[in-house]
Design a protein around this motif. Structure first.
Motif, PDB file in Angstrom:
ATOM      1  N   GLY A   1       0.836  -1.200   0.000  1.00 41.77           N
ATOM      2  CA  GLY A   1       0.000   0.000   0.000  1.00 41.77           C
ATOM      3  C   GLY A   1       0.870   1.249   0.000  1.00 41.77           C
ATOM      4  N   GLY A   2       2.005   1.162  -0.698  1.00 44.34           N
ATOM      5  CA  GLY A   2       2.908   2.306  -0.775  1.00 44.34           C
ATOM      6  C   GLY A   2       4.257   2.069  -0.112  1.00 44.34           C
ATOM      7  N   SER A   3       4.514   0.838   0.295  1.00 42.86           N
ATOM      8  CA  SER A   3       5.693   0.529   1.114  1.00 42.86           C
ATOM      9  C   SER A   3       7.041   0.690   0.412  1.00 42.86           C
ATOM     10  N   ILE A   4       7.052   0.767  -0.915  1.00 42.90           N
ATOM     11  CA  ILE A   4       8.298   1.119  -1.615  1.00 42.90           C
ATOM     12  C   ILE A   4       8.327   2.631  -1.835  1.00 42.90           C
ATOM     13  N   ARG A   5       7.178   3.159  -2.222  1.00 41.06           N
ATOM     14  CA  ARG A   5       7.144   4.534  -2.716  1.00 41.06           C
ATOM     15  C   ARG A   5       7.219   5.583  -1.618  1.00 41.06           C
ATOM     16  N   LEU A   6       6.590   5.313  -0.460  1.00 39.21           N
ATOM     17  CA  LEU A   6       6.662   6.308   0.609  1.00 39.21           C
ATOM     18  C   LEU A   6       8.102   6.455   1.118  1.00 39.21           C
ATOM     19  N   PRO A   7       8.790   5.353   1.426  1.00 39.42           N
ATOM     20  CA  PRO A   7      10.188   5.521   1.845  1.00 39.42           C
ATOM     21  C   PRO A   7      11.057   6.130   0.749  1.00 39.42           C
ATOM     22  N   ALA A   8      10.757   5.821  -0.515  1.00 36.90           N
ATOM     23  CA  ALA A   8      11.525   6.441  -1.609  1.00 36.90           C
ATOM     24  C   ALA A   8      11.320   7.953  -1.568  1.00 36.90           C
ATOM     25  N   ALA A   9      10.057   8.362  -1.413  1.00 36.53           N
ATOM     26  CA  ALA A   9       9.737   9.792  -1.389  1.00 36.53           C
ATOM     27  C   ALA A   9      10.396  10.486  -0.191  1.00 36.53           C
ATOM     28  N   TRP A  10      10.412   9.809   0.938  1.00 37.72           N
ATOM     29  CA  TRP A  10      10.901  10.456   2.167  1.00 37.72           C
ATOM     30  C   TRP A  10      12.422  10.411   2.316  1.00 37.72           C
ATOM     31  N   THR A  11      13.087   9.539   1.554  1.00 44.73           N
ATOM     32  CA  THR A  11      14.555   9.497   1.672  1.00 44.73           C
ATOM     33  C   THR A  11      15.235   9.992   0.398  1.00 44.73           C
ATOM     34  N   GLY A  12      14.443  10.461  -0.567  1.00 45.95           N
ATOM     35  CA  GLY A  12      15.031  11.059  -1.773  1.00 45.95           C
ATOM     36  C   GLY A  12      15.635  10.071  -2.744  1.00 45.95           C
ATOM     37  N   ILE A  13      15.015   8.898  -2.889  1.00 45.57           N
ATOM     38  CA  ILE A  13      15.519   7.912  -3.860  1.00 45.57           C
ATOM     39  C   ILE A  13      14.399   7.517  -4.832  1.00 45.57           C
ATOM     40  N   TYR A  14      14.737   6.614  -5.745  1.00 45.30           N
ATOM     41  CA  TYR A  14      13.741   6.129  -6.720  1.00 45.30           C
ATOM     42  C   TYR A  14      13.127   4.808  -6.239  1.00 45.30           C
ATOM     43  N   GLY A  15      11.860   4.652  -6.516  1.00 48.49           N
ATOM     44  CA  GLY A  15      11.207   3.384  -6.172  1.00 48.49           C
ATOM     45  C   GLY A  15      10.089   3.083  -7.156  1.00 48.49           C
ATOM     46  N   LEU A  16       9.958   1.819  -7.500  1.00 47.71           N
ATOM     47  CA  LEU A  16       8.902   1.421  -8.441  1.00 47.71           C
ATOM     48  C   LEU A  16       8.040   0.324  -7.842  1.00 47.71           C
ATOM     49  N   LYS A  17       6.716   0.520  -7.899  1.00 46.31           N
ATOM     50  CA  LYS A  17       5.772  -0.563  -7.605  1.00 46.31           C
ATOM     51  C   LYS A  17       5.309  -1.055  -8.958  1.00 46.31           C
TER      52      LYS A  17
END
Lengths: 98, 477, 477
Positions: free
Chosen positions: B159-175
């Motif tokens: 439910g966002g577990s890759i994307r929220l940490p990506a957003a908050w730590t300034g990295i890329y993440g893909l679901k």
């Protein structure tokens, strides 16, 4: 559906359904938080879902597996690390102890 | 250093492929004290496959993805001593391409949480600002990348577990699209929402790792074989984006996350500055409204709690995991109920509520209805995607929350949950691209596209990374 | 009192090579405990099920043979209950409702009891996985302080066949189960002579009493015994003025009684839900047609062929087809001896079966090779032995003797030499002058003379020839 009341019996019922024994402090906390959580998810009840099916699998149909045996030595060695008795896994009795 | 550059240097014979994992353990131990990133460290050795796609690249793996002979805990006391007998398909694929699994990263217990704080092993801290949460549940994987320890990592996103940490730590993440990456070996939380996905410090690395792990797997009946071949992503990971991608790109700007009552105005304003830049580069941006989005988290929680209560029914302490009661001198019910006291509170309350939702009389009321509401949301999102190439939202419409944020009332997370869970509920691919980082307010954009169309997300992502984002510029390939 | 019995029969699809959801061998019997396992059938975290195609084909075969309507959409449900033999905390099964459907609905089996035909209706057919096997260290559930679990059986494919409560006596239940067994044997999906391959839950109600369920009875013999016991018990309670409450009982196969199940705090709530790991499978019409084309001759058609083409009596034909092994045996003996019809069938059904334990029917060819019985039939046909001798030979054949050996050892061979027989007839007539005089008034006197002659030949004289000689002599006198 009648309104759910967070009685002690209801909490006991949930413990049994989930098979998780709760401490008294946890029961109290659960009652408080259940009220919050249920109030929140109750929003789902107000969504008009008329005409929608419950399924949205992204693929049209599943593939089936061919009936060809494969043995897995690793699973066996995993279990052999447990405390076995003549190869059997030991478990608790099913009949309630007095 | 980007893995793609490293790999090109190896190819050119400039460096040796064991270089990246040299001294890795020492570096990790130092960083780990600050951020609590790893639960279990592997012994990275030189016995990886040489001259393959990922040879020598250190890769961190979220601790809910099973690794053969390497402890896998799901950040739970229940699985504190669980050493699996097999590798997840994605881990197998990484290893066969020479990637080096360096350790298992911290996370919310069984991936249940948004802040990385429900871990039995304590919370992970945000490398951008250690007093803040890195976002969850793939908190350790995000922190491992953000702190510079590894160029890439695996996360999972229910439910966002890759994307929220990506957003908050300034990295890329893909679901990825549901069914595009095998879940075989991913410890189930909510099966129809869970997807494993790549996380990376560079969009090029993100695409490379995705290319390696993606694709149909005979062991996962929910994977699908009609997709862009992995070779395409692997090749493009070393190529610049289509220079015309922004021209006439049709972007639907989702209104709800921008006007949400809990959204942070500064974050939204800064995000809108970047949206203007997209337009300046030629994108056609139009606002769309899908009011159902605000109720998406409630739909999500009904499904996820129910599935969790089912998936976690197997943890009894009998075949794996810890037990507090031994088998002798007890009976099955007592054994089962008492061993399960080892779950943390967030997991317990989700199982308890989920069991209730599935119980007699409530299934139709909640679960069935949530499944239908999900189909409706899917329909509404797809109607938008029929007219636009992508749906855009901020990666997060609030700044990272403090580690002691009280999330016992989940409605307090509605602002971020609603923009994240829609992709899971609809099975759509979604990427988070960092735009700028700072100690308190990292800014990012999330793009959602049609099923099986990750290729367009990577092309746009690369374009933004090279020409728009204010991050330390990615070198051109 | 009116008795109503309904069955839930579980049969293992023993002809499969692998389990229902994993590639472990389906041939688990006789293997050391816990050696026939993998992450899937152990319910290891991260593992996912994959449906065995052959299991679906077998289920289609059975549904077609039982005249049941196959649901076009193959869907799976999780049935949650907590028991140490169930590694996932749920069993993957099928269900009618909650958005999924049972494998096949409706259908019937025709049975014959005391020559009367009756139709037993099928309610539904489901496919599901077998749990692990529990062994008690003391051999008894009551006295063991722990249990032993063997997962070799975990995940074996089962068919659950549920009938309407159409049976009114234990005899009908036996006839139903025998017919079902024979159908499954003819379809070559199950060898139900294997230990534990057929289990049943039985619902019994007597008179105005409530329905009582007797759970988990293994094997045809025990199922019949359990029903006889339970019917008698309920009648006894009712006749003493008691009441039968709705309850679940267990069959104690050692003491041959039913016992009340332990009382739980709450009734089990199975919380059925669609299994999100198994997307729908649309069963192609072509697959059903392909299976239909390969359907073998079923017991009823086979009996009709025996009656019409072999001239068998209805009774013998139906007894033969009640077991595939038996019908096969008859056909083999008929083929080898060149003799078909009631003579051969009668020898098998009325004589041979009397010496063979019904549990051993499937081994009939190994107990008395069809070649041996065929030889007996041939000897009989050539009048080298009498029918009486043939009957006496059967138990010796069962003991493993060969027909020629028996005849030699017993000094049997039929006397057909006319001169020898005429001499004996003359002797008898001389010894019984009175009888000769009575012959006008008493036609039975001829039989008396023949009997006396046979006695003198040590029962080896050919009765046909003796009768001819006697009639001639009487006419002459």
């Amino acid at each position: 559906m009648k309104k759910i009341e967070f009685t002690d019996d209801f909490i006991k019922h949930l413990e049994w359904l989930a098979r998780i024994e709760l401490e008294d402090s946890e029961k109290k906390r659960l009652k408080e938080e259940l009220a919050l959580l249920l109030r929140y998810i109750d929003d789902v009840l107000s969504i008009d879902v008329e005409g929608y099916s419950p399924y949205i699998y992204p693929k049209p149909s599943m593939e089936l597996r061919e009936d060809i045996p494969v043995s897995d030595e690793d699973a066996y060695s995993y279990l052999s690390r447990l405390a076995l008795e003549e190869g059997f896994v030991k478990g608790p009795v099913v009949i309630k102890k007095k | 250093m980007r893995a793609v550059d490293f790999l090109l240097s190896i190819k050119r014979g400039e460096i040796d492929d064991v270089k990246l994992i040299e001294g890795f353990r020492e570096r990790v131990i130092a960083e780990d004290e600050k951020y609590n990133i790893f639960i279990t460290l592997a012994e990275p050795d030189e016995a990886f496959h040489r001259k393959r796609l990922l040879s020598g690249v250190p890769i961190a793996v979220k601790d809910n993805i099973v690794t053969k002979n390497l402890r896998t805990t799901c950040a739970s006391q229940v699985l504190e001593n669980f050493v699996p007998s097999y590798d997840a398909t994605v881990v197998e694929r990484i290893k066969s391409e020479g990637g080096v699994i360096v350790g298992k990263t911290n996370m919310d217990e069984f991936a249940m949480g948004a802040l990385g704080t429900t871990s039995y092993f304590g919370p992970t801290r945000n490398p951008l600002n250690p007093s803040l949460s890195p976002g969850g549940s793939s908190s350790g994987s995000a922190a491992a990348i953000s702190s510079g320890l590894v160029p890439m990592a695996l996360g999972s996103d229910t439910g966002g577990s890759i994307r929220l940490p990506a957003a908050w730590t300034g990295i890329y993440g893909l679901k990825p699209t549901y069914g595009l990456v095998s879940r075989y070996g991913l410890v189930s939380y909510s099966d129809s929402l869970d997807q494993i996905g790549p996380m990376a410090s560079s969009i090029f690395d993100l695409e490379l790792l995705f290319g390696v792990i993606m694709g149909w797997d005979e062991k996962d009946p929910t994977t699908y074989d009609k997709h862009v071949p992995s070779e395409v992503f692997i090749k493009r990971a070393f190529m610049n984006p289509d220079p015309h991608i922004m021209r006439n790109l049709r972007v639907a700007l989702l209104k709800e996350p921008l006007v949400h009552e809990d959204a942070d105005q500064k974050v939204v304003d800064r995000f809108m500055d970047y949206v203007s830049e997209l337009e300046a580069y030629g994108a056609v941006v139009e606002e769309v409204s899908i009011p159902l989005v605000n109720k998406a988290p409630q739909i999500y929680y009904v499904i996820a709690f129910s599935d969790a209560s089912s998936n976690l029914a197997r943890y009894s302490g009998l075949l794996y995991g810890k037990r507090v009661v031994d088998v002798i001198d007890t009976d099955w019910d007592e054994y089962y109920m008492r061993n399960r006291k080892l779950f943390g509170w967030e997991v317990k309350r989700r199982i308890l509520l989920g069991s209730f939702i599935l119980s007699a009389g409530y299934y139709e009321m909640y679960y069935d209805r949530a499944l239908r509401a999900r189909a409706k949301l899917y329909d509404e999102l797809n109607k938008v995607l029929a007219k636009y190439d992508v749906i855009a939202t901020p990666g997060s419409n609030i700044p990272p929350l403090p580690l002691d944020f009280d999330a016992s009332d989940l409605s307090r997370l509605n602002a971020i949950d609603s923009l994240l869970v829609i992709a899971n509920l609809a099975g759509l691919p979604a990427i988070v691209i960092p735009l700028e980082v700072s100690t308190n307010t990292p800014i990012s954009i999330q793009l959602i596209s049609q099923k099986w169309s990750e290729d367009i997300l990577f092309e746009i992502g690369k374009y933004i990374a090279l020409y728009i984002s204010k991050l330390e510029r990615e070198l051109e390939a | 009192m009116n008795i109503k019995i309904g069955l839930e029969v579980h049969v293992q699809l023993t002809s499969l090579k692998t389990k229902l959801f994993c590639s472990c061998s389906a041939d688990y019997r006789g293997k050391p405990p816990n050696t026939n396992i993998c992450p899937v059938c152990l319910g290891m975290p991260g593992s996912l099920p994959r449906v065995n195609k052959e299991a679906i084909k077998s289920a289609i075969k059975v549904a077609l043979a039982l005249n049941s309507n196959i649901n076009q959409v193959l869907a799976w449900a999780r049935k949650h209950y907590f028991y140490p033999d169930l590694p996932k905390g749920y069993q993957i099964s099928q269900y009618d409702g909650k958005g999924v459907a049972t494998f096949a609905k409706g259908g019937y089996i025709n049975i014959r009891v005391n020559g009367k035909k009756k139709k037993i209706k099928i309610r539904r057919i489901n496919i599901e996985e077998d749990p692990a096997r529990i062994v008690y260290p003391t051999g008894d559930a009551e006295t063991s302080s722990y249990i032993l679990i063997d997962y070799n059986r975990s995940g074996i494919a089962l068919l659950e066949i549920v009938t309407e409560p159409d049976m009114n006596s234990p005899e009908e239940v036996r006839a139903f189960l025998e017919k079902l067994r024979s159908i499954l044997e003819h379809l070559e999906v199950s060898d139900l002579s294997l230990e534990g391959s057929m289990r049943a839950d039985v619902n019994i109600s007597v008179g105005d009493g409530e329905r009582v369920e007797v759970k988990n009875i293994s094997g045809l013999k025990d199922i019949e015994q359990a029903i006889r016991y339970e019917v008698a018990r309920q009648i006894d309670v009712l006749e003493k003025g008691g009441r039968i409450e709705r309850e679940t009982r267990h069959w104690d196969s050692t003491r041959k009684i039913t016992k009340p199940a332990r009382v739980k705090e709450y009734e089990e709530d199975y919380r059925y839900m669609p299994d999100p790991n198994l997307p729908f499978y649309i069963i192609p019409d072509e697959l059903i047609e392909e299976v239909r084309k390969t359907l073998p001759e079923l017991p009823e058609e086979r009996a009709a062929r025996f009656i019409n083409q072999h001239g068998l009596s209805e009774y013998l034909a139906h007894v033969l087809v009640s077991s595939k092994a038996l019908a096969d045996y008859y056909e083999k003996v008929a083929e080898l001896s060149g003799v078909k019809g009631d003579k051969v069938a009668g020898l098998i059904v009325t004589d041979l079966l009397g010496w063979i334990d019904s549990e051993d029917l499937s081994n009939i060819s190994r107990i008395v090779p069809p070649e041996d019985l065929a030889e007996v039939v041939k000897l009989l046909e050539k009048n080298e032995i009498t029918i009486k001798m043939a009957k006496e030979m059967i138990p010796l054949l069962v003991r493993g003797e060969k027909p020629r050996q028996i005849i030699e050892r017993m000094g049997w061979s039929v006397i057909r030499n006319r001169a020898v027989l005429e001499k004996i007839v003359d002797d008898v007539l001389k010894e019984n002058p009175q009888v000769l005089k009575d012959i006008e008034r008493n036609p039975r006197a001829v039989q008396f003379i023949i009997g006396k002659v046979l006695e003198k030949t040590g029962k080896k004289g050919d009765p046909k020839i003796i009768a001819e000689i006697v009639r001639e002599k009487i006419r002459l006198s």
